[in-house]
Structure formats: structure tokens, C-alpha cells
Design a protein around this motif. Structure first.
Motif, PDB file in Angstrom:
ATOM      1  N   SER A  15       0.845  -1.192   0.000  1.00 22.60           N
ATOM      2  CA  SER A  15       0.000   0.000   0.000  1.00 22.60           C
ATOM      3  C   SER A  15       0.881   1.243   0.000  1.00 22.60           C
ATOM      4  N   ASP A  40      -6.428   1.956  -2.808  1.00 19.22           N
ATOM      5  CA  ASP A  40      -7.830   1.725  -3.167  1.00 19.22           C
ATOM      6  C   ASP A  40      -7.968   0.664  -4.252  1.00 19.22           C
ATOM      7  N   ASP A  41      -7.226  -0.423  -4.102  1.00 16.29           N
ATOM      8  CA  ASP A  41      -7.279  -1.569  -5.013  1.00 16.29           C
ATOM      9  C   ASP A  41      -6.865  -1.219  -6.449  1.00 16.29           C
ATOM     10  N   LYS A  42      -5.998  -0.220  -6.593  1.00 15.98           N
ATOM     11  CA  LYS A  42      -5.513   0.183  -7.909  1.00 15.98           C
ATOM     12  C   LYS A  42      -4.004   0.410  -7.823  1.00 15.98           C
ATOM     13  N   ARG A 108      -6.082  -7.345 -12.401  1.00 15.30           N
ATOM     14  CA  ARG A 108      -5.490  -7.798 -11.144  1.00 15.30           C
ATOM     15  C   ARG A 108      -4.030  -8.136 -11.372  1.00 15.30           C
TER      16      ARG A 108
END
Length: 139
Positions: A15, A40-42, A108
Motif C-alpha cells: 500500500s 484503493d485496489d488500484k 489484477r
């Protein structure tokens, strides 16, 4: 050859608020020189051992309080599992980079493709050209 056949699978990412000290420990543990950074998952960037050496150590910053977002290279150049290694070679040559995160159809992170992976996957001529291009001497 498809990138999915040449890449290292199961790449980790950190992160943006991960300390540089923790990232360096991860690099040592996994014997790697680059780690993708996400928020944020990116994926938002990449931090390399060179980033740590120049932007943290040489700058006199504290690796325990400096975070990935403070010193990472922003933006991310990546490739997809269904592309060919030759596609990745052209991208690496064009961007002068040595490692590419590999994304699947769902965007992903599923692996990393390095110069070493390329060298083991294609002939000497093609991998030699890539090595020469990304290792071009600075003027």
C-alpha cells in the motif's frame, strides 16, 4: 510466447502508506528489486531499490517514517498476461524499464516480468537487444 508463460507468478504489492523500511525488508526476503504500489485496489506506482537508494538514503530521509507514496515512481507501466513477450520487450525498450507488473483480464496483479524472465524466454539476439536498450549508458 505469451507473457503468462514467462512471468514470475504471485507478485506482491504494497500500500502507498507502507514504510520504506518494510519495503526494503520485503525486497530482501523475496530477493526482488521492485515492488508495485497500490491504493484503493488500484496500482499507482512502483518503488525500486534504486528509488530507495537515491530518494531515501542519499536524501537523508528516515526509512521508517518515509512511505512508498513519498518516493515511488508514479504511474505504472504494465503488460497483460495475454500479450506476447515480444510486446513486452518493445514496451520495456520504449519506456527504458527493466520490470513490468503483469495484469490479468480483470486488471489484477498476477505476476512480474523482468529482464531475466525475458532472457530465459526468448533468443539471445532479442534479449540482448533489450538489455542493450534499457541499460543504455547515460550521457
Amino acid at each position: 510466447m505469451k507473457i503468462s508463460k514467462a512471468m514470475h507468478e504471485h507478485a506482491d504489492w504494497v500500500s502507498a502508506d507502507t514504510s520504506v523500511s518494510d519495503i526494503a525488508n520485503l525486497m530482501e526476503k523475496d530477493d526482488i528489486g521492485a515492488v508495485p504500489v497500490g491504493k484503493d485496489d488500484k496500482l499507482i506506482g512502483m518503488i525500486t531499490d534504486r528509488d530507495i537508494a537515491l530518494r531515501v538514503v542519499a536524501a537523508g530521509r528516515d526509512p521508517k517514517t518515509t512511505t512508498a507514496k513519498d518516493v515511488m515512481t508514479e504511474g505504472i507501466v504494465y503488460c497483460r498476461t495475454n500479450e506476447t513477450v515480444e510486446d513486452a520487450i518493445h514496451l520495456m525498450d520504449q519506456k527504458k524499464i527493466r520490470r513490468l507488473p503483469v495484469l490479468d483480464d480483470n486488471k489484477r496483479l498476477v505476476g512480474m516480468l523482468s529482464l531475466g524472465d525475458v532472457a530465459h524466454s526468448v533468443g539471445r539476439d532479442l534479449s540482448g537487444e533489450l538489455l542493450h536498450a534499457v541499460a543504455d549508458h547515460h550521457a
